[in-house]
Structures are given as structure tokens and as C-alpha cells.
Scaffold this active site. Sequence first.
Site, PDB file in Angstrom:
ATOM      1  N   HIS A   1      87.725  79.865  -6.085  1.00  0.00           N
ATOM      2  CA  HIS A   1      88.012  81.199  -5.545  1.00  0.00           C
ATOM      3  C   HIS A   1      88.727  82.144  -6.515  1.00  0.00           C
ATOM      4  O   HIS A   1      88.873  83.320  -6.228  1.00  0.00           O
ATOM      5  CB  HIS A   1      88.845  81.102  -4.260  1.00  0.00           C
TER       6      HIS A   1
HETATM    7  C1  UD1 Z   1      94.449  85.563  -2.721  1.00  0.00           C
HETATM    8  C2  UD1 Z   1      95.574  85.514  -3.749  1.00  0.00           C
HETATM    9  C3  UD1 Z   1      95.446  84.261  -4.577  1.00  0.00           C
HETATM   10  C4  UD1 Z   1      95.380  83.020  -3.711  1.00  0.00           C
HETATM   11  C5  UD1 Z   1      94.285  83.181  -2.667  1.00  0.00           C
HETATM   12  C6  UD1 Z   1      94.354  82.033  -1.703  1.00  0.00           C
HETATM   13  C7  UD1 Z   1      96.328  87.683  -4.613  1.00  0.00           C
HETATM   14  C8  UD1 Z   1      96.259  88.631  -5.747  1.00  0.00           C
HETATM   15  N1  UD1 Z   1      95.472  86.651  -4.656  1.00  0.00           N
HETATM   16  O1  UD1 Z   1      93.228  85.655  -3.441  1.00  0.00           O
HETATM   17  O2  UD1 Z   1      96.594  84.149  -5.407  1.00  0.00           O
HETATM   18  O3  UD1 Z   1      95.099  81.908  -4.529  1.00  0.00           O
HETATM   19  O4  UD1 Z   1      94.503  84.389  -1.930  1.00  0.00           O
HETATM   20  O5  UD1 Z   1      93.187  81.874  -0.977  1.00  0.00           O
HETATM   21  O6  UD1 Z   1      97.123  87.869  -3.718  1.00  0.00           O
HETATM   22  N2  UD1 Z   1      88.204  87.989   2.295  1.00  0.00           N
HETATM   23  C9  UD1 Z   1      87.545  87.837   3.489  1.00  0.00           C
HETATM   24  N3  UD1 Z   1      88.244  87.377   4.563  1.00  0.00           N
HETATM   25  C10 UD1 Z   1      89.562  87.064   4.505  1.00  0.00           C
HETATM   26  C11 UD1 Z   1      90.219  87.246   3.294  1.00  0.00           C
HETATM   27  C12 UD1 Z   1      89.533  87.690   2.186  1.00  0.00           C
HETATM   28  O7  UD1 Z   1      86.354  88.101   3.600  1.00  0.00           O
HETATM   29  O8  UD1 Z   1      90.120  86.643   5.529  1.00  0.00           O
HETATM   30  C13 UD1 Z   1      87.426  88.432   1.116  1.00  0.00           C
HETATM   31  C14 UD1 Z   1      87.410  89.954   0.934  1.00  0.00           C
HETATM   32  O9  UD1 Z   1      86.164  90.305   0.442  1.00  0.00           O
HETATM   33  C15 UD1 Z   1      88.449  90.166  -0.146  1.00  0.00           C
HETATM   34  C16 UD1 Z   1      88.317  88.909  -0.990  1.00  0.00           C
HETATM   35  O10 UD1 Z   1      88.011  87.879  -0.061  1.00  0.00           O
HETATM   36  O11 UD1 Z   1      88.229  91.332  -0.896  1.00  0.00           O
HETATM   37  C17 UD1 Z   1      89.562  88.557  -1.750  1.00  0.00           C
HETATM   38  O12 UD1 Z   1      90.709  88.478  -0.888  1.00  0.00           O
HETATM   39  P1  UD1 Z   1      92.182  88.748  -1.451  1.00  0.00           P
HETATM   40  O13 UD1 Z   1      93.168  88.410  -0.417  1.00  0.00           O
HETATM   41  O14 UD1 Z   1      92.257  90.094  -2.064  1.00  0.00           O
HETATM   42  O15 UD1 Z   1      92.311  87.751  -2.657  1.00  0.00           O
HETATM   43  P2  UD1 Z   1      91.930  86.212  -2.752  1.00  0.00           P
HETATM   44  O16 UD1 Z   1      90.851  86.064  -3.745  1.00  0.00           O
HETATM   45  O17 UD1 Z   1      91.747  85.663  -1.398  1.00  0.00           O
HETATM   46  N1  UDP Z   2      92.508  74.813   2.220  1.00  0.00           N
HETATM   47  C1  UDP Z   2      92.077  74.637   3.523  1.00  0.00           C
HETATM   48  N2  UDP Z   2      90.741  74.810   3.779  1.00  0.00           N
HETATM   49  C2  UDP Z   2      89.842  75.122   2.819  1.00  0.00           C
HETATM   50  C3  UDP Z   2      90.304  75.280   1.482  1.00  0.00           C
HETATM   51  C4  UDP Z   2      91.647  75.138   1.213  1.00  0.00           C
HETATM   52  O1  UDP Z   2      92.873  74.331   4.421  1.00  0.00           O
HETATM   53  O2  UDP Z   2      88.663  75.265   3.134  1.00  0.00           O
HETATM   54  C5  UDP Z   2      93.951  74.645   1.930  1.00  0.00           C
HETATM   55  C6  UDP Z   2      94.268  73.604   0.899  1.00  0.00           C
HETATM   56  O3  UDP Z   2      94.336  72.333   1.497  1.00  0.00           O
HETATM   57  C7  UDP Z   2      95.600  74.084   0.355  1.00  0.00           C
HETATM   58  C8  UDP Z   2      95.477  75.596   0.438  1.00  0.00           C
HETATM   59  O4  UDP Z   2      94.426  75.842   1.365  1.00  0.00           O
HETATM   60  O5  UDP Z   2      96.676  73.666   1.180  1.00  0.00           O
HETATM   61  C9  UDP Z   2      95.133  76.149  -0.902  1.00  0.00           C
HETATM   62  O6  UDP Z   2      94.781  77.472  -0.766  1.00  0.00           O
HETATM   63  P1  UDP Z   2      93.846  78.248  -1.777  1.00  0.00           P
HETATM   64  O7  UDP Z   2      93.036  77.300  -2.545  1.00  0.00           O
HETATM   65  O8  UDP Z   2      93.143  79.285  -0.993  1.00  0.00           O
HETATM   66  O9  UDP Z   2      94.892  79.020  -2.700  1.00  0.00           O
HETATM   67  P2  UDP Z   2      95.846  78.627  -3.922  1.00  0.00           P
HETATM   68  O10 UDP Z   2      96.567  77.386  -3.603  1.00  0.00           O
HETATM   69  O11 UDP Z   2      94.995  78.519  -5.147  1.00  0.00           O
HETATM   70  O12 UDP Z   2      96.745  79.819  -4.052  1.00  0.00           O
END
Ligand code: UD1
Ligand code: UDP
Length: 380
Positions: A218
Site C-alpha cells: 500500500h
Molecule cells: C495512510 C498513511 C500511511 C499508513 C496507511 C495505513 C498517511 C500520509 N499515510 O496511507 O502512513 O501506512 O494509511 O493503511 O497518512 N481509501 C479508500 N477508503 C478508505 C481509505 C482510503 O478508498 O477508507 C483510498 C482513497 O483513494 C485514498 C487512498 O486510499 O485517496 C489513500 O488513503 P490515505 O489515507 O490518504 O493514505 P494511505 O495510503 O491509506
Molecule cells: N491489517 C488488517 N487487515 C488487512 C491488512 C492489514 O487488519 O487487510 C492490519 C495489520 O494486521 C496491522 C495493520 O493493519 O495491524 C497494518 O496497517 P497498514 O499495513 O495499513 O499500515 P502500516 O502499518 O504500514 O502503517
Amino acid sequence: MKIVTIIGARPQIIKAAALSRAIKNSFSNQIEEVIVHTGQHYDQNMSQVFIEELGIPEPKYNLNIGSSSHGVQTARMMEGIEKILLDEKPDYLVLYGDTNSTLAGAIAAAKIHVPIAHIEAGLRSFNKSMPEEINRIMSDHASTLLFSPTPTGFNNLVKEGFSADNKNPFSADHPGIFHCGDVMYDNSLFFKTLALQQSKVLEKHDLKGKDFVLATIHRDSNTDVPERLTAIFEALLEITEMEKMEIVLPLHPRTAKLMQSNLTGEVYEKVKASGWLKLIPPVSFLDMIILESHCRLVMTDSGGVQKEAFFFKKPAIILRSETEWKEIVEVGCGLIANADKEKILTGWQHFKKTGDSLDYPDIFGDGKAAEFICQTMVQG
Ligand code: UD1
Ligand code: UDP
């Protein structure tokens, strides 16, 4: 005392479960917790599923900020958080990790002199092109209590000028830094039994008794760069075809939205047609624990998932150019392969040979990091 806790992105919601549980079990007479959800993640399977499954108190506020550019998203969150802090007047604002929700909380609180307790402090990738690296550094330097999960994180803070000798009373100008273990380790230990009882994820995806690899992707540095995303998927396809083994990939919505445009047409078609590559929607935390504890190996660019692989004694191929969780690589349980097809394939061969004989020393504490954090806040 009163604390306001900010959650927003999936991993923060999961981490918050550990502190809320410690408060409920051991500090209910001393700590009142008010949870604020920024709404950064909002899909049911990225947010509400965790609140329900992990027994997190319903957020008192949901700012419903949703997705946007970094500046817009962070600014809107700051506006909402500032209002809440002025109304609630907490003793501490509790922040997790390094997302835009973390940064918004840090800036909003620091400017109106609400002390910040930052959980997961001190982690560094030393790569400022990562939005998370900016968020972490700024949040740490606005904090009063900094809780680091690892010795590396603690030492990073010392190198940045934080004093390990500061004593209570702490303030933003006289912060306290602590090495206390990882709240995610607390959670993995706590929820493992429940996961074994409740999760049906192996049956649902026909994985029971099978060898499989678990993958998650991601990071924006992978999803948004076509060559990198394509190289990762090429490697996954090659491994499944070579080994006749499934790779299960719970797809982050960011990745789901970018796959078609950022994979080459040929690779996208192969991914769609592959019987071995199982792309599934994001799963609940209990399901994730079962996938992590039953798979053969993990491939991931996630911070949390590489640690959980280690908690459940699985080798991890890290799909990034560096990691904040250096200890995992140093003890040989993680291997940095970046988004490099050849390195991913070499990593696979390496762990195929060595994967069953790795040692997983205690790096992430004793499962009681959340209790330590509560105790420190109460004393501070
Ligand atoms: C964010 C965090 C990242 C973390 C990740 C965990 C920042 C800068 N990034 O990244 O550090 O590792 O969360 O998962 O804060 N979207 C949906 N539904 C949702 C949420 C997101 O469709 O419920 C899609 C949208 O298109 C959005 C994209 O995902 O633009 C990215 O979401 P965003 O929260 O901006 O950043 P992440 O890549 O999720
Ligand atoms: N996770 C989850 N379901 C999923 C993928 C991840 O519950 O389908 C959990 C995972 O076990 C961990 C957390 O989400 O506890 C990690 O989040 P993510 O990978 O989105 O973000 P990061 O840790 O890189 O910020």
C-alpha cells in the site's frame, strides 16, 4: 486525568485497542479517554470493523475528513482537532504512529499547549520522501512524552537531541523519552486466542492446511510508481507459478484503485487471470492474525505487517528500500528486497532454505507496553 486519543488510519485504530484495554482493565479510576476519529480511513473494512471487533470505545467525535491531498487533509483535521481540544481540555493528546492524522494532532495540540504523548516515537526510515518520515519527525519534536517501541527508536531520539536523563515534570521543552515495547505486540498476544476461536478466514478462502504466502502492498512509493508496482506483481506471479502455491493479498483500497492504471496491461491481465494470486478485500484484524500465523512467509511494504510477521515467527520480505524496524533485518528474519523483482525472487529462495530455522528473539517488549504508557501518563 483526561486524555484525547486521535485515530484515523487503520493501524492507529488497531493500536488504540491496546491503550483502551489497559485503561478499562487497570486505570479506569484514573484515566478518562475521549476518542477522536479523523475519518482518514472510512470504508467499513478499513475502520468500523476494528472498532467493533477489538472492543474500542466508539469515538465521541468523527471529523469525517476522508481522502484528499496531504495539505488539505491535514489542514482540515487540524481545524477539527483544535476545536475539540479547546472544548475537552485534556491533560494529554495521545497520538499513534506517523500518519497525517498524527501530524494534524501534533500541530493542533502543540500550538495551544496541550501536552502530547506520542506512541511509536523515534522510528526513522531516514528517507524524507516518505510522507510518514516528515510526520514522525515533526510529531516527535512537538511531544512531551515519547514512547519508543524499540531500542533503535529510543537511540534515534537521543541522536536528535532528546535527553535520556530528563526527569518529571515533563513538558514540550523538557520531554521524557521511554523505551517501552510495542503496543502492537500487546495486541497480537492478546487477540491471538480470540482469532483462533472466531476467524473463519482460512475456510472462507480455501486455505486450510495449505502452504501460502501473505502479501500486502500500500505504500505510495510502490502503488504510485508504475515500474515498481509492476516489478512487485511480476515477482509475485513468478513465485506462484514456480511453486504452484497461492499468494493471498488483502488489497488496500489505494492499491485496488491504482492497479489497473499503474500495472502494464500485460501484467494486469495476468494478475486478473491467475488462479494462484488471491486478491481479496481488506480483512479484519482477527482474520489478519490468522493469515499471518498460518502463512509460510510474508511479503509486505507495511510497517505493522512486517512486525506481526515477526511476532508470529514468519520471515518477511520487505518491499521497501529501507525499514524503520531495523532489528527484524539485523536478526535475519526480514530481508529488504525493495520493489526489485530479482531481489524478491532471491529473498524467496533464501527463506525457502532458511525459513524454518530462524530465531525470533524478544525485541518488542513483554506485551505490557500500554500499561507502562498509562502509568507514565498518570505520573506525569
Ligand atoms: C495512510 C498513511 C500511511 C499508513 C496507511 C495505513 C498517511 C500520509 N499515510 O496511507 O502512513 O501506512 O494509511 O493503511 O497518512 N481509501 C479508500 N477508503 C478508505 C481509505 C482510503 O478508498 O477508507 C483510498 C482513497 O483513494 C485514498 C487512498 O486510499 O485517496 C489513500 O488513503 P490515505 O489515507 O490518504 O493514505 P494511505 O495510503 O491509506
Ligand atoms: N491489517 C488488517 N487487515 C488487512 C491488512 C492489514 O487488519 O487487510 C492490519 C495489520 O494486521 C496491522 C495493520 O493493519 O495491524 C497494518 O496497517 P497498514 O499495513 O495499513 O499500515 P502500516 O502499518 O504500514 O502503517
